[in-house]
Design an enzyme around this catalytic site. Structure first.
Site, PDB file in Angstrom:
ATOM      1  N   LYS A 183       0.825  -1.208   0.000  1.00  0.00           N
ATOM      2  CA  LYS A 183       0.000   0.000   0.000  1.00  0.00           C
ATOM      3  C   LYS A 183       0.866   1.268   0.000  1.00  0.00           C
ATOM      4  O   LYS A 183       0.384   2.341  -0.350  1.00  0.00           O
ATOM      5  CB  LYS A 183      -0.931   0.009   1.205  1.00  0.00           C
ATOM      6  CG  LYS A 183      -1.869  -1.200   1.226  1.00  0.00           C
ATOM      7  CD  LYS A 183      -3.302  -0.811   1.277  1.00  0.00           C
ATOM      8  CE  LYS A 183      -4.317  -1.912   1.065  1.00  0.00           C
ATOM      9  NZ  LYS A 183      -4.005  -3.275   1.381  1.00  0.00           N
ATOM     10  N   ASP A 184       2.132   1.143   0.387  1.00  0.00           N
ATOM     11  CA  ASP A 184       3.030   2.297   0.351  1.00  0.00           C
ATOM     12  C   ASP A 184       3.167   2.874  -1.061  1.00  0.00           C
ATOM     13  O   ASP A 184       3.278   4.087  -1.219  1.00  0.00           O
ATOM     14  CB  ASP A 184       4.425   1.914   0.861  1.00  0.00           C
ATOM     15  CG  ASP A 184       4.468   1.784   2.385  1.00  0.00           C
ATOM     16  OD1 ASP A 184       3.769   2.548   3.073  1.00  0.00           O
ATOM     17  OD2 ASP A 184       5.224   0.921   2.884  1.00  0.00           O
TER      18      ASP A 184
END
Ligand SMILES: *Cc1c(COP(=O)(O)O)cnc(C)c1O
Length: 433
Positions: A107-108
């Site tokens: 998700k980064d």
């Protein structure tokens, strides 16, 4: 590039409009009006390009010149600051490690690109923007980390007290400055309800410039195509046919893979690997979409009963289910199978998969058994196993290297504001903070 609604392809907006709106007015999701094809030369020479350079070229194609090259290159460069390396398990199986970012989950990639894109779009604005998110874990910490320290933006996270893991809580509550964690005495659904109420409230809207960092924002979706291209580049010509196995919940990662494929990277098939939340598997089997309530599993970031990105996949294929079936094989995985996959990979390869990656590995095995044929299976490893340390037996746990940035967090101070799950209190906080 124009972006149109999944509900009506005649509704179209620019990329930056799609980013600021989050969702189309008709309730549909934004997708590129056309998927741009990569120039042949790009794919032929891609092996010689570094990850940030590949990402820039892909972003440039997808945005179609809307952001000047120099700005876009900087935004991408500041987002893609860590690698997505391949780890070979055997001749035909490779792990694509997506957990080298600040919060140790894929998700980064989306959160960092979105944060930098929003900062770019709001440059020169006078007022302060407030990003408001409800989180059950990974998303909140990725978003908080991505916006941390950014001028002109404050982030307010709502998380359900006592309902996230200790590591997740440490990640959510470690940041100070422009990040505030509200610890809500309630469930994740309460948090989501409170956020929705806040967005609908006129007084809050008058006092604060609220922005959503929703997972369905195109600025989170598009950068997820970058690492598919990078994996293709690093694998080289000799790999033969490629099958990507994608641990799936809300289907954003899979959607990005399908876009990368439509742009031109050669892929034989995608595997939608789900846990017991198998709505998409049943949809592909029967052709009927029946969302359900989310069941709790070991791979909790994929506990989704109504996958938000399915309308995008259907739209990409003009709602032709036969075409989707050709491109996507779906297979669900029980918690027992998840544990078996972790044990098998550890025994055979001394490599520890996290529970989400393990779901992908298990599905890849079933796909091989069902179809035969030679291909390179690329398994997307979506999080670092140290985030799920409770899942492992002592032997496996002992061999997990806990990254320094996680170890530091665990001893750190907790910064949170406790609030009941009542809108009046949350509103008072938002108006006063
Ligand atoms: C969010 C998440 C997933 C699911 O990805 P989708 O894009 O929602 O399908 C898988 N693994 C981890 C670790 C996640 O955080």
């Amino acid at each position: 590039m124009r972006f149109c609604s999944t509900k009506d392809s005649r509704v179209s907006v620019s990329f930056t409009e799609a980013v600021s709106r989050g969702m189309a007015q008709d309730g549909g999701l934004f997708i590129p009006a056309e998927i741009p094809r990569c120039p042949r030369g790009f794919l032929r020479s891609i092996g010689g390009l570094a990850f940030p350079e590949i990402s820039f070229e892909v972003a440039r194609l997808l945005l179609g010149g809307e952001i000047p090259d120099a700005d876009l290159r900087r935004i991408v460069g500041e987002s893609v600051t860590f690698d997505a390396p391949l780890h070979r398990l055997d001749e035909s199986t490779v792990v694509l490690e997506l957990f080298h970012g600040p919060t140790l989950a894929f998700k980064d990639f989306g959160a960092r690109f979105m944060a930098r894109m929003m900062a770019y779009m709001h440059r020169g604005d006078r007022g302060e923007h407030t990003v408001l998110v409800a989180t059950s874990g990974d998303t909140g910490s990725a978003v908080a980390s991505a916006f941390h320290g950014m001028p002109g933006v404050s982030v307010i996270l709502l998380y359900p007290s006592g309902r996230v893991s200790q590591i997740q809580e440490s990640q959510l509550t470690s940041l100070t400055g422009n990040v505030t964690a509200l610890e809500i005495a309630g469930t994740f659904d309460d948090c989501q309800r409170l956020v929705k109420l806040a967005f609908a409230d006129r007084e809050i809207a008058a006092g604060r410039n609220l922005t959503s960092a929703n997972s369905i924002n195109v600025a989170r979706l598009l950068p997820q195509t970058f690492y598919y291209f990078n994996a293709f580049a690093r694998l080289g010509e000799m790999s033969g046919e490629i099958v990507f196995s994608v641990p799936s919940g809300n289907l954003g990662n899979l959607t990005a893979g399908l876009i990368a494929w439509k742009m031109g990277i050669p892929v034989k098939r995608f595997i939608a690997a789900t846990n017991a939340n198998d709505v998409v598997c049943r949809y592909l089997e029967t052709g009927v979409y029946e969302p359900g309530r989310a069941l709790t599993t070991l791979s909790n970031a994929m506990d989704v009963g109504d996958p938000g990105n399915l309308p995008r996949i259907r739209a990409l294929f003009n709602d032709d289910i036969e075409a989707i079936r050709k491109a996507v094989y779906a297979s669900p995985c029980t918690d027992d199978q998840t544990r078996e996959a972790i044990a098998e990979v550890f025994l055979r390869h001394r490599y520890v998969l996290d529970p989400h990656g393990a779901v992908g590995y298990s599905a890849l095995g079933r796909y091989r058994a069902a179809t035969g044929g030679a291909f390179t299976g690329i398994l997307l490893e979506t999080a670092h196993p140290a985030k799920f340390i409770d899942v492992y037996d002592p032997v496996v746990r002992g061999s997990i290297e806990v990254p320094g940035r996680l170890r530091d967090l665990l001893g750190g101070e907790k910064h949170s504001v406790k609030l009941p799950a009542r809108f009046e209190e949350v509103k008072a906080f938002l108006m006063g903070a």
